[in-house]
Scaffold this motif. Structure first.
Motif: not given
Length: 255
Positions: A111-112, A198-205
């Motif tokens: 994930x990360x 997480x989406x594509x390694x980025x925290x979106x919320x």
């Protein structure tokens, strides 16, 4: 310790979330709630379970961290001297979480991104980077490393730094749930349950919820007395200890 059946409650929670998802008012990318906002520690406390559940607005991975209030912790180092184990040194650390646990929908390495997300500490190692050694200039770096390792080892022994990541169950692509087990030695204080998408390694919320861990019943009354009337409490404890010692001596002489 017996537990009441959880299936009806979980089903009701999931149905409520499904209704929320169907409502047009759902504009948040992440909804999170807890099955209970407070954990009460009594004299018979053997640990507690807290259900964390919620919904996301589309595909993604969910990561949840549970962090206890930051405190100062002191680590003692023992050495064998003339056949006896004695405290040969101590080191205090500030900003140590009283408790830290993680849950995720997949292994964190999937994930990360490598090296983690800047400004978003998720793993225990990232959280411990904020821990500060008191008077660190007086210690050799190797000694500080030993004390830090001792701090983590002591926390793990008490179940306060779980070394496994709980698995979050996804229902469909939007609903999620995970039941977190808290140990019997759980410290009191204000905890934070923080959920990330997480989406594509980025925290979106990210959303956080408070969890209060407090004493209840007789143990709470004793704790309040110790803080509110410390001199009286201390004198009573000493008198009680002397009385018990005297009584034990009398019994021993008559046997």
């Amino acid at each position: 310790m017996t537990h009441a059946p959880r299936q009806p409650a979980c089903l009701a929670l999931l149905i409520a979330l499904l209704m929320a998802l169907a409502a047009p008012a759902l504009a948040q990318p992440l909804l999170v709630d807890l099955s209970r906002p407070r954990v009460s520690i009594t004299s018979a406390f053997r640990g507690a379970d807290v259900l964390v559940f919620g919904a996301i607005d589309g595909p993604g991975d969910v990561v949840i961290t549970v962090s206890g209030a930051s405190t100062r912790q002191t680590v003692l180092r023992k050495e064998r001297v003339f056949g006896l184990w004695v405290n040969a040194g101590r080191q205090a650390f500030d900003d140590v979480p009283a408790y830290y646990a993680i849950a995720a929908t997949r292994p964190l390495e999937e994930i990360l991104p490598p090296g983690g997300v800047p400004g978003t500490p998720v793993t225990l190692e990232e959280r411990l980077e904020a821990v500060r050694a008191v008077d660190a200039q007086r210690r050799r770096p190797l000694d500080l490393t030993d004390f830090r390792q001792g701090l983590v080892a002591a926390k793990r022994r008490d179940g306060l730094f779980p070394d496994t990541v709980n698995t979050i169950t996804l229902v469909g692509s939007r609903l999620f749930r995970v039941e977190l087990r808290f140990p019997s030695r759980l410290p009191v204080g204000d905890y934070e349950v923080r959920a990330y998408v997480f989406r594509d390694g980025q925290a979106v919320a990210a959303v956080s919820r408070p969890l209060v861990v407090s004493k209840a019943g007789f143990s709470a009354r004793v704790s309040e007395a110790a803080h509110e009337a410390a001199p009286v409490y201390g004198a009573t404890a000493i008198a009680l200890a002397l009385a018990i010692g005297w009584l034990a001596g009398v019994v021993a002489r008559r046997l």
